[in-house]
Design a protein around this motif. Structure first.
Motif, PDB file in Angstrom:
ATOM      1  N   ASP A  61       0.847  -1.196   0.000  1.00 13.68           N
ATOM      2  CA  ASP A  61       0.000   0.000   0.000  1.00 13.68           C
ATOM      3  C   ASP A  61       0.884   1.248   0.000  1.00 13.68           C
ATOM      4  O   ASP A  61       2.112   1.151  -0.093  1.00 13.68           O
ATOM      5  N   SER A  62       0.241   2.417   0.132  1.00 12.09           N
ATOM      6  CA  SER A  62       1.005   3.649  -0.048  1.00 12.09           C
ATOM      7  C   SER A  62       2.021   3.867   1.071  1.00 12.09           C
ATOM      8  O   SER A  62       2.964   4.632   0.920  1.00 12.09           O
ATOM      9  N   SER A  63       1.850   3.156   2.200  1.00 10.91           N
ATOM     10  CA  SER A  63       2.865   3.288   3.250  1.00 10.91           C
ATOM     11  C   SER A  63       3.891   2.165   3.171  1.00 10.91           C
ATOM     12  O   SER A  63       4.714   2.015   4.072  1.00 10.91           O
ATOM     13  N   GLY A  64       3.839   1.377   2.093  1.00  3.14           N
ATOM     14  CA  GLY A  64       4.853   0.356   1.893  1.00  3.14           C
ATOM     15  C   GLY A  64       4.587  -0.949   2.623  1.00  3.14           C
ATOM     16  O   GLY A  64       5.450  -1.820   2.674  1.00  3.14           O
ATOM     17  N   ARG A  65       3.402  -1.111   3.187  1.00  3.00           N
ATOM     18  CA  ARG A  65       3.079  -2.363   3.886  1.00  3.00           C
ATOM     19  C   ARG A  65       2.547  -3.400   2.926  1.00  3.00           C
ATOM     20  O   ARG A  65       1.829  -3.096   1.989  1.00  3.00           O
ATOM     21  N   LEU A  66       2.892  -4.661   3.207  1.00  2.00           N
ATOM     22  CA  LEU A  66       2.445  -5.778   2.377  1.00  2.00           C
ATOM     23  C   LEU A  66       0.942  -5.982   2.553  1.00  2.00           C
ATOM     24  O   LEU A  66       0.473  -6.238   3.659  1.00  2.00           O
ATOM     25  N   VAL A  67       0.184  -5.854   1.476  1.00  4.06           N
ATOM     26  CA  VAL A  67      -1.272  -6.016   1.599  1.00  4.06           C
ATOM     27  C   VAL A  67      -1.815  -7.156   0.747  1.00  4.06           C
ATOM     28  O   VAL A  67      -2.966  -7.554   0.883  1.00  4.06           O
ATOM     29  N   GLY A  68      -1.001  -7.691  -0.141  1.00  9.82           N
ATOM     30  CA  GLY A  68      -1.516  -8.775  -0.980  1.00  9.82           C
ATOM     31  C   GLY A  68      -0.435  -9.338  -1.863  1.00  9.82           C
ATOM     32  O   GLY A  68       0.739  -8.948  -1.776  1.00  9.82           O
ATOM     33  N   MET A  69      -0.846 -10.280  -2.708  1.00 12.53           N
ATOM     34  CA  MET A  69       0.097 -10.963  -3.588  1.00 12.53           C
ATOM     35  C   MET A  69      -0.591 -11.167  -4.936  1.00 12.53           C
ATOM     36  O   MET A  69      -1.791 -11.423  -4.989  1.00 12.53           O
ATOM     37  N   ILE A  70       0.177 -10.995  -5.989  1.00 17.92           N
ATOM     38  CA  ILE A  70      -0.343 -11.308  -7.325  1.00 17.92           C
ATOM     39  C   ILE A  70       0.480 -12.464  -7.872  1.00 17.92           C
ATOM     40  O   ILE A  70       1.709 -12.470  -7.738  1.00 17.92           O
ATOM     41  N   THR A  71      -0.197 -13.455  -8.447  1.00 16.54           N
ATOM     42  CA  THR A  71       0.529 -14.594  -9.022  1.00 16.54           C
ATOM     43  C   THR A  71       0.403 -14.559 -10.538  1.00 16.54           C
ATOM     44  O   THR A  71      -0.549 -14.001 -11.096  1.00 16.54           O
ATOM     45  N   VAL A  72       1.375 -15.163 -11.191  1.00 15.90           N
ATOM     46  CA  VAL A  72       1.485 -15.036 -12.641  1.00 15.90           C
ATOM     47  C   VAL A  72       0.289 -15.619 -13.384  1.00 15.90           C
ATOM     48  O   VAL A  72      -0.063 -15.148 -14.465  1.00 15.90           O
ATOM     49  N   ASP A  73      -0.359 -16.635 -12.807  1.00 12.38           N
ATOM     50  CA  ASP A  73      -1.500 -17.230 -13.521  1.00 12.38           C
ATOM     51  C   ASP A  73      -2.658 -16.242 -13.649  1.00 12.38           C
ATOM     52  O   ASP A  73      -3.497 -16.386 -14.541  1.00 12.38           O
ATOM     53  N   ASP A  74      -2.700 -15.244 -12.761  1.00 17.23           N
ATOM     54  CA  ASP A  74      -3.726 -14.205 -12.907  1.00 17.23           C
ATOM     55  C   ASP A  74      -3.300 -13.135 -13.907  1.00 17.23           C
ATOM     56  O   ASP A  74      -4.076 -12.241 -14.239  1.00 17.23           O
ATOM     57  N   ILE A  75      -2.062 -13.204 -14.358  1.00 15.99           N
ATOM     58  CA  ILE A  75      -1.503 -12.154 -15.203  1.00 15.99           C
ATOM     59  C   ILE A  75      -1.454 -12.559 -16.668  1.00 15.99           C
ATOM     60  O   ILE A  75      -1.553 -11.718 -17.559  1.00 15.99           O
ATOM     61  N   VAL A  76      -1.326 -13.865 -16.931  1.00 12.05           N
ATOM     62  CA  VAL A  76      -1.132 -14.278 -18.326  1.00 12.05           C
ATOM     63  C   VAL A  76      -2.273 -13.818 -19.227  1.00 12.05           C
ATOM     64  O   VAL A  76      -2.047 -13.394 -20.362  1.00 12.05           O
ATOM     65  N   HIS A  77      -3.514 -13.866 -18.735  1.00 10.56           N
ATOM     66  CA  HIS A  77      -4.599 -13.434 -19.614  1.00 10.56           C
ATOM     67  C   HIS A  77      -4.577 -11.921 -19.824  1.00 10.56           C
ATOM     68  O   HIS A  77      -5.018 -11.427 -20.845  1.00 10.56           O
ATOM     69  N   ILE A  78      -4.021 -11.192 -18.848  1.00 14.41           N
ATOM     70  CA  ILE A  78      -3.898  -9.738 -19.042  1.00 14.41           C
ATOM     71  C   ILE A  78      -2.809  -9.428 -20.065  1.00 14.41           C
ATOM     72  O   ILE A  78      -2.973  -8.569 -20.921  1.00 14.41           O
TER      73      ILE A  78
END
Lengths: 472, 472
Positions: B260-277
């Motif tokens: 987030d904007s204060s640099g705290r870890l708020v989530g994760m994105i994995t590549v399988d959600d990215i390939v279609h993008i």
């Protein structure tokens, strides 16, 4: 987490991070000023300064830096960055730039680079070399590496065999989780980058896969056969890379087993080697439809010229057909030159309508959305869209011409011609690529020449024909 | 492995596997005959037969089946496959088809589906619903799930915040590998699909990552801080998904931490959600350049009509400009109608040359290959290619016209006009998208209208102008 934690770290906006980063812009591209700074240092002979600037960069960024450098400054840049420009950088480099750079190197240097790479990257490094250079590099390699690369080269270009790594983890299904972990800890020789463990039968056929997260979350005493996924996507070693990419995408794969013709596990493909293929294959339709060939800005000029001029020459021929159509109506045009001024409107807007349909159809075919199950539905859909578009544009131009030129007949003629041409364009835009696909050709490659010929010729024919028939 | 192993399993070609598969063709598309068989079973009221046919399919294939079914048969199909069409199938479904299907459901049903999905998929399921329907679904959800989805919905559409999962594994850097493994085994509540463990500081800022393979290969006593990678790509939560995709591609990421904007870890994105993008973003240039809008074959007809007709109307305006250019030369055309027959050749081939340059430039910008560091080099490259193409085509058409029409003057005029127009086309094709990019606009969206207007108008103007000047 308490509020004091947050206060302990002063909040900073991501924008601020970017503003402080004097290397990248907000899209992770190297800033021109940074590129200039490095190149100037190299030009001044200050290699140390250049090395310091570049030291912390990711290999992908160093590859970008080399690509962004003018061709005649690349040699000095790479020399100045000796040791920093490592095998990983070469693996990331644009293939044309890489070829240029590799061409300047001794076979032993290339062999040393290849030895540091996974088989797939090593193959990419040397597959485009001339036969004799390739042989010289292979001779300079260690026997093991050489054998792996030579085997990969026996598979066709752009197939799974070229993309796969041979380093993978395969275990028998009677093992327990504890045995798998001990095995992985036992040797430094094993693969380091893997996301799944493949489970194989005694004759090395894949029987299942285990995600590493599943292994980590299971007690040591669990049998692999209890936790493995039995359904898995197998990639035949001779499968085209475009189809490999579609499989990864469709089934959301992270890695997949590659099997030979007898069904034995021979390698593994991981998704990070696939993302650039997905991007290339999806992006190439626009290049193919426009006849721009590879369309890489690093391609040698002569290759670009050859690819494009062939297409323009084909286009010249189709333009001649349209020209001959017009010449049949020269009498009408001599009587009424305004016809000549109006006819490109009919042809042009029709051509655009055809291009729209073509783009949608080619993408739908490429993404496997349009198949034998729904192609007639797609055709019917395009006809309806074309009717709606055709009516709208026909009314606009019909009224416009009637008012401006004061001729209701001419307005009616151009409206009818426009409607006809847009519907014909829609039909051609969907039927031509479907037909090419059915005939086993790539619908993106030749469609637009046909469609343009149809929309141009029909546009002129219908407009001038109707005008003549109406006695204009 | 001995030869007898191989003999024990009769070798079978991958082709043979495909021939036996009566469900898929060689590109993993569902065979029309199979789709028909399922739909016929449903139409006959034989739900059991339909369910048996579909039972073994991957969710992505069931989603394809629903998409390939005609719109008026989808409802019955989904009803017949109740239980088989699960949340994963909805997550795979084309967004337009999904919207149609979801619209027919009760809020509670949608809420139940969403509860079974990762946050990112749940958000995708309901983000396109009407405000009041969305609220009804949210109200029907469990408080935890609801909070997660509501939080995701606070981020802009098509940003990292919408794509990320909140379920991730984060550990402190003072832990040992053994502690991490015990922690992972300790609870069924933890995330199941993850490929890296994130290492965080006490105030939850990411300080490094550990690939699961590294964890598995390290002794239990190893400190996480010793084996973690300290360099990692952080994704700001408000980053556009196109830039997220470019990061994954450039740095070959499997997963990445979202902060987030204060640099705290708020989530994760994995590549399988990215390939279609990656695929969508790379494939959309051809649709944008042709003005086909979203270009999805499942889009409601009226939306398709609106997107395309707007573009055709713009094209009509540019065609009118070209038409007015021609009308300035009506006298010349009346004297010599062959000019009217020849002029579309100059405009058409020029248009094609412009489209080629445009396609290459737009792709090079989209893939970050073309930046402020090398844009003048790209312009100069296009000028040279255009000169070479222009000279070739000019010679061809010049000789052709001279021979066929027996007029050297006319041949010279059309050759000069062709050369000029192809060079102008090349310049417009590279300068227009670069200019739009510089101005902060998407170069794919509006470029082709400008370029076509330039190549059409210039083609007519130069050809007819030169012809008049030559006294033809």
């Amino acid at each position: 987490m308490s509020d004091s934690d947050i206060i302990a770290t002063p909040p900073h906006e991501p924008e601020a991070v970017h503003a402080e980063d004097r290397i990248h812009d907000e899209e992770d591209r190297l800033l021109p000023a940074f590129v200039r700074e490095v190149l100037d240092a190299v030009a001044d002979g200050d290699d140390e300064a250049a090395r310091e600037l570049v030291a912390e960069l990711h290999p992908a960024d160093i590859a970008d830096l080399i690509e962004l450098a003018p061709g005649d400054e690349r040699g000095d840049l790479i020399e100045a960055l000796a040791g920093i420009v490592d095998a990983d950088v070469y693996a990331e480099l644009n293939e044309y730039v890489r070829e240029d750079v590799i061409d300047e190197m001794e076979p032993q240097q290339v062999a040393d680079l290849a030895a540091q790479l996974d088989t797939d990257d090593a193959v990419a490094l040397i597959e485009d070399l001339e036969q004799d250079e390739q042989l010289a590099v292979l001779r300079a390699m260690e026997p093991d590496d050489r054998a792996a690369v030579e085997e990969a080269l026996t598979y066709g270009e752009e197939t799974a065999g070229r993309l796969m790594q041979r380093d993978l983890i395969a275990v028998p299904e009677h093992w327990k989780v504890g045995q798998v972990i001990d095995y992985l800890r036992s040797s430094d020789e094993l693969a380091t980058d893997f996301w799944e463990v493949f489970v194989v039968s005694p004759n090395h056929h894949p029987v299942g896969t285990c995600k590493l997260s599943t292994i980590l979350r299971s007690p040591r005493s669990t049998l692999v056969s209890e936790i493995m996924a039995r359904k898995q996507t197998l990639i035949p070693v001779d499968l085209d890379q475009e189809e490999v990419a579609l499989k990864f995408q469709k089934y959301a794969l992270i890695s997949a087993a590659v099997v030979d013709s007898s069904g034995r596990l021979v390698g593994m493909i991981t998704v990070d080697d696939i993302v650039h293929i997905i991007q290339e294959e999806a992006g190439e339709d626009v290049l193919l439809l426009s006849g721009a060939g590879e369309g890489d800005i690093n391609e040698p000029l002569v290759d670009t010229y050859k690819a494009r001029v062939r297409w323009l020459a084909a286009n010249l021929l189709t333009a001649l057909v349209a020209s001959m159509v017009i010449s049949q109506f020269e009498n009408a045009i001599e009587r009424m030159a305004v016809l000549a001024a109006l006819m490109p409107i009919v042809a042009g807007v029709g051509g655009n309508a055809g291009t729209q349909t073509l783009a949608v159809t080619v993408r739908a075919i490429a993404t496997n959305q349009l198949t034998g199950s729904n192609h007639w539905r797609a055709v019917w859909r395009e006809i309806r869209v074309a009717m709606m578009n055709g009516l709208t544009i026909a009314v606009l131009i019909g009224i416009g011409v009637t008012l401006v030129l004061g001729s209701g007949t001419l307005g009616t003629v151009i409206a009818l011609a426009m409607l006809t041409n847009i519907v014909v364009a829609g039909l051609a835009g969907v039927l031509v690529p479907l037909g090419l696909e059915k005939a086993g050709a790539d619908p993106a490659v030749a469609s637009s020449v046909f469609v343009t010929m149809v929309t141009d010729s029909m546009g002129f024919l219908v407009f001038l024909g109707l005008a003549t028939a109406a006695g204009l």
